[in-house]
Motif scaffolding. Structure first.
Motif, PDB file in Angstrom:
ATOM      1  N   TYR A  64       5.238 -13.247  -8.960  1.00  0.00           N
ATOM      2  CA  TYR A  64       4.520 -12.134  -8.356  1.00  0.00           C
ATOM      3  C   TYR A  64       3.044 -12.259  -8.717  1.00  0.00           C
ATOM      4  O   TYR A  64       2.694 -12.520  -9.870  1.00  0.00           O
ATOM      5  CB  TYR A  64       5.059 -10.791  -8.842  1.00  0.00           C
ATOM      6  N   VAL A  66       6.688  -6.355  -2.691  1.00  0.00           N
ATOM      7  CA  VAL A  66       6.043  -7.149  -3.741  1.00  0.00           C
ATOM      8  C   VAL A  66       5.569  -8.483  -3.172  1.00  0.00           C
ATOM      9  O   VAL A  66       4.464  -8.960  -3.478  1.00  0.00           O
ATOM     10  CB  VAL A  66       7.017  -7.375  -4.924  1.00  0.00           C
ATOM     11  N   THR A  75       1.790  -9.841  -2.867  1.00  0.00           N
ATOM     12  CA  THR A  75       1.450 -11.157  -3.436  1.00  0.00           C
ATOM     13  C   THR A  75       0.674 -11.990  -2.421  1.00  0.00           C
ATOM     14  O   THR A  75      -0.332 -12.626  -2.755  1.00  0.00           O
ATOM     15  CB  THR A  75       2.736 -11.893  -3.865  1.00  0.00           C
ATOM     16  N   ASP A 121       1.352  -9.236 -12.779  1.00  0.00           N
ATOM     17  CA  ASP A 121       1.367  -8.038 -11.945  1.00  0.00           C
ATOM     18  C   ASP A 121       1.255  -6.768 -12.779  1.00  0.00           C
ATOM     19  O   ASP A 121       1.385  -6.780 -14.003  1.00  0.00           O
ATOM     20  CB  ASP A 121       2.617  -8.002 -11.063  1.00  0.00           C
TER      21      ASP A 121
END
Length: 484
Positions: free
Chosen positions: A341, A375, A379, A421
């Motif tokens: 991520y 997510v 990204t 993250d």
């Protein structure tokens, strides 16, 4: 049928009540500005459903649990550590005893996390799940005194049962076996799974006493650490969890590429201490009382100096994130990152940009497939931004890359559980090993280059050529990034 003149006022009242409830809900807990605005956006723009999402993602950890963690954090096992320092002498050293190139980083972790610098460790890198579990099972089999295991994910599947049966056999031999697992990360694994282990004298507990993911439906503040310690002599830390997918047995992900470390030497002390603190915060009734047996004097002929650094929502220091920033700003030639991520906050994002614009060879490798839709789109958004700053973005094409590694200039590296993250920086409990060893750092660079051969370089033009709909999903996901 009610007329429009009655319906509109009712809708207006509902909207106003929802907005007021959103403000009260968000501002009653202290949180950073980005997360505050992100939650306001969700709660106001998505009435009712937004509050359901908040129940899963937004609630803070209860204060009584944070107190338990903070209380255990104060227990630094000083007597055991001092004993090691006295007997090992130069193998545990202060920051001023290392080279000037890493002195600042060592001091950062000493001051922010009390992390000791451990020297002369033997460290082995694992990039394949089969090899990692084979070695770990051998070390567990060889344990005589105690086995401490802490995982975010401990699934009730083939590899999970293989490990459980091994632990049951060791418990039957009289070895002290303790397992900490996160109930959300181990979805589908219930307390009954460990019943026979406990009948044999072992112990297994959900982190901080949450009985199940259903009863503790909170996606934040999870125990994302992966720690194994046997007899206080051998330790494991990294990205692999316990589950068949981590052995490439899940068709959705294919081959699973991760990075994990096996440590022999005084570096195991901090892993042992971290586990003891987490266990005692979880189970006060069956507390671990630190003993010399748990912290044996270990003299090995190794070349790796390292620090074990942990972070979590019980401490505002964000120690691992600060370590990442320090590494990024220290890089002079190369900065290579692998993470499943890529959702950095502004401070990390700016640091990476500055490094790239300063002429540092910055490369970031992420998966080419999602495991979480929002997510993954977030990204992609940040990947496109960094590509415009001169960062080389690689999509790993040989399955799913889950490694959390950073290596700079072939000199310093980090391997652990923390992703690049918001969640790993602030919301989850994490642990990383920061390694000061040129041979090990160069080995990780070789691993990166091998993975790079199995990846595709995504250029600025590639991002520009994406469809409007894909760009919209990325931009929308980015707005939610502080709470993903």
């Amino acid at each position: 049928m009610p007329s429009l003149q009655y319906i509109l006022p009712i809708i207006n009242v509902i909207v106003i009540i929802n907005a007021v409830a959103a403000v009260i809900t968000v501002f009653r807990d202290r949180r950073d500005i980005a997360a505050t605005w992100a939650w306001l956006l969700v709660l106001i723009m998505i009435p009712v459903a937004g509050f359901v999402a908040y129940a899963f993602l937004g609630r803070k950890l209860p204060k009584n649990r944070l107190f338990r963690l903070k209380k255990e954090t104060q227990i630094r096992l000083e007597q055991m550590i001092q004993r090691q320092r006295d007997e090992l002498g130069s193998e545990l050293m202060p920051a001023d005893a290392v080279t000037s190139s890493v002195r600042g980083m060592v001091s950062l972790f000493l001051n922010s996390d009390g992390a000791l610098l451990s020297r002369k460790n033997r460290v082995k890198i694992f990039t394949d799940g089969h090899e990692k579990f084979h070695a770990m099972f051998q070390d567990i089999e060889a344990a005589k005194k105690h086995i401490h295991i802490e995982y975010y994910t401990f699934y009730n599947d083939r590899i999970g049962n293989e490990l459980l049966h091994l632990l049951e056999r060791k418990a039957a031999e009289g070895v002290d076996v303790r397992v900490l697992y996160d109930p959300w990360g181990s979805m589908g694994t219930f307390r009954s799974f460990f019943k026979h282990l406990e009948e044999l004298g072992g112990h297994a507990r959900p982190f901080l006493g949450a009985h199940s993911a259903i009863l503790d439906f909170r996606l934040n503040f999870r125990d994302h650490r992966k720690i194994v310690v046997t007899d206080g002599r051998v330790g494991y830390v990294g990205g692999f969890n316990v589950g068949d997918q981590y052995l490439g047995r899940d068709k959705k992900f294919g081959y699973w590429r991760d990075t994990h470390l096996r440590i022999v030497g005084s570096g195991v002390f901090e892993l042992q201490e971290r586990f003891i603190r987490d266990w005692n915060a979880t189970d006060a009734e069956h507390r671990i009382e630190p003993s010399a047996e748990m912290f044996p004097v270990i003299k090995v002929k190794g070349n790796t100096s390292l620090q074990i650094v942990s972070s979590g929502p019980d401490n505002d220091g964000q120690q691992i994130k600060m370590g990442y920033i320090k590494m990024i700003m220290t890089a002079q030639q190369r900065l290579w990152i692998q993470s499943p991520y890529l959702i950095p906050d502004d401070s990390v994002l700016d640091a990476i940009r500055i490094a790239a614009m300063s002429g540092v060879d910055v490369r970031i490798m992420v998966p080419d497939k999602p495991d979480h839709a929002f997510v993954y789109r977030a990204t992609q958004y940040y990947a496109s931004e960094l590509a415009e700053a001169g960062v080389k973005i690689y999509y790993y094409n040989n399955g799913f890359i889950h490694a959390k590694t950073m290596v700079i200039d072939g000199q310093v590296a980090s391997v652990g559980s923390a992703n690049m993250d918001f969640r790993s920086f602030k919301l989850n409990f994490e642990v990383n090993a920061f390694l000061y060893d040129t041979d090990l750092a160069k080995e990780l660079e070789t691993v990166f280059l091998r993975d790079q051969d199995l990846s595709s370089l995504v250029t600025v033009q590639d991002f520009k050529d994406q469809s409007f709909w894909l760009k919209f999903k990325q931009t929308f996901s980015r707005l939610l990034s502080p709470i993903l």
